[in-house]
Design a protein around this motif. Sequence first.
Motif, mmCIF file in Angstrom:
data_model
loop_
_atom_site.group_PDB
_atom_site.id
_atom_site.type_symbol
_atom_site.label_atom_id
_atom_site.label_comp_id
_atom_site.label_asym_id
_atom_site.label_seq_id
_atom_site.Cartn_x
_atom_site.Cartn_y
_atom_site.Cartn_z
ATOM 1 N N GLY A 16 10.290 -3.882 0.017
ATOM 2 C CA GLY A 16 10.599 -2.489 -0.243
ATOM 3 C C GLY A 16 10.716 -2.097 -1.695
ATOM 4 N N HIS A 17 10.348 -3.005 -2.625
ATOM 5 C CA HIS A 17 10.505 -2.725 -4.048
ATOM 6 C C HIS A 17 9.190 -2.947 -4.786
ATOM 7 N N VAL A 18 8.857 -1.978 -5.643
ATOM 8 C CA VAL A 18 7.605 -2.038 -6.398
ATOM 9 C C VAL A 18 7.897 -1.748 -7.865
ATOM 10 N N LEU A 19 7.295 -2.542 -8.731
ATOM 11 C CA LEU A 19 7.371 -2.324 -10.176
ATOM 12 C C LEU A 19 6.018 -1.834 -10.659
ATOM 13 N N LEU A 34 -1.965 7.947 -11.884
ATOM 14 C CA LEU A 34 -0.634 7.673 -11.356
ATOM 15 C C LEU A 34 -0.406 8.406 -10.039
ATOM 16 N N THR A 35 -0.819 9.657 -9.953
ATOM 17 C CA THR A 35 -0.624 10.391 -8.705
ATOM 18 C C THR A 35 -1.437 9.781 -7.566
ATOM 19 N N ALA A 36 -2.574 9.185 -7.879
ATOM 20 C CA ALA A 36 -3.381 8.522 -6.846
ATOM 21 C C ALA A 36 -2.653 7.319 -6.250
ATOM 22 N N ALA A 37 -1.757 6.716 -7.011
ATOM 23 C CA ALA A 37 -0.998 5.560 -6.524
ATOM 24 C C ALA A 37 0.170 5.973 -5.638
ATOM 25 N N ALA A 38 0.576 7.234 -5.691
ATOM 26 C CA ALA A 38 1.772 7.694 -4.986
ATOM 27 C C ALA A 38 1.758 7.424 -3.477
ATOM 28 N N PRO A 39 0.676 7.702 -2.757
ATOM 29 C CA PRO A 39 0.709 7.453 -1.311
ATOM 30 C C PRO A 39 0.986 5.986 -0.951
ATOM 31 N N ALA A 44 9.013 3.224 -0.631
ATOM 32 C CA ALA A 44 9.427 2.086 -1.455
ATOM 33 C C ALA A 44 10.421 2.522 -2.519
ATOM 34 N N GLU A 45 11.213 1.572 -2.986
ATOM 35 C CA GLU A 45 12.022 1.791 -4.175
ATOM 36 C C GLU A 45 11.153 1.384 -5.354
ATOM 37 N N VAL A 46 10.896 2.330 -6.245
ATOM 38 C CA VAL A 46 9.931 2.138 -7.323
ATOM 39 C C VAL A 46 10.647 2.139 -8.668
ATOM 40 N N LEU A 47 10.326 1.144 -9.469
ATOM 41 C CA LEU A 47 10.777 1.079 -10.862
ATOM 42 C C LEU A 47 9.536 1.251 -11.721
ATOM 43 N N ILE A 48 9.533 2.249 -12.592
ATOM 44 C CA ILE A 48 8.407 2.472 -13.497
ATOM 45 C C ILE A 48 8.850 2.095 -14.903
ATOM 46 N N ASP A 49 8.171 1.096 -15.454
ATOM 47 C CA ASP A 49 8.441 0.647 -16.822
ATOM 48 C C ASP A 49 7.504 1.403 -17.752
ATOM 49 N N LEU A 50 8.079 2.244 -18.596
ATOM 50 C CA LEU A 50 7.313 3.094 -19.508
ATOM 51 C C LEU A 50 7.303 2.552 -20.933
ATOM 52 N N THR A 51 7.722 1.301 -21.110
ATOM 53 C CA THR A 51 7.798 0.710 -22.443
ATOM 54 C C THR A 51 6.469 0.818 -23.185
ATOM 55 N N VAL A 66 5.495 13.484 -8.687
ATOM 56 C CA VAL A 66 4.723 13.194 -7.474
ATOM 57 C C VAL A 66 5.124 11.831 -6.918
ATOM 58 N N VAL A 67 5.254 10.853 -7.792
ATOM 59 C CA VAL A 67 5.685 9.522 -7.362
ATOM 60 C C VAL A 67 7.102 9.586 -6.811
ATOM 61 N N GLN A 68 7.976 10.329 -7.486
ATOM 62 C CA GLN A 68 9.360 10.457 -7.050
ATOM 63 C C GLN A 68 9.444 11.046 -5.644
ATOM 64 N N ARG A 69 8.601 12.013 -5.330
ATOM 65 C CA ARG A 69 8.604 12.627 -3.994
ATOM 66 C C ARG A 69 8.094 11.670 -2.934
ATOM 67 N N SER A 70 7.202 10.760 -3.288
ATOM 68 C CA SER A 70 6.659 9.804 -2.325
ATOM 69 C C SER A 70 7.587 8.616 -2.097
ATOM 70 N N ALA A 71 8.248 8.195 -3.141
ATOM 71 C CA ALA A 71 9.071 6.989 -3.074
ATOM 72 C C ALA A 71 10.411 7.279 -2.400
#
Length: 108
Positions: A16-19, A34-39, A44-51, A66-71
């Motif tokens: 249930g977790h995706v980085l 990025l929006t294409a990856a949302a579906p 899932a619980e998603v962590l996005i590393d923006l470093t 968009v990702v926040q609404r899907s996750a």
Amino acid sequence: MSDQLLTIETTRLDAGHVLLQLTGELDYDTAPELTAAAPDLSGAEVLIDLTGVSLCDSSGLSALLVVQRSARALRLTGVSPQLQRMLDRTGLTELLAVEHVGDLRATG
């Protein structure tokens, strides 16, 4: 344009977790990646590393939403001072959980 301006490395940590590790520019031209990856992140619980993100514009912010609404849950880490100011000014700090390195150590 032949150069890829954004790379997204996806790591499934467990069921249930995706980085997502983003590198490059998150802008009008690359936000659709990025929006294409949302579906695929639904539930899932998603962590996005923006470093590795050197630029994020309003289209990039929209893609994060968009990702926040899907996750099931979304957390951001590696947020630059410039991006933090954008999140604060737009009120998105209330919607998008931003974690700092110290926070990550404390949670897991």
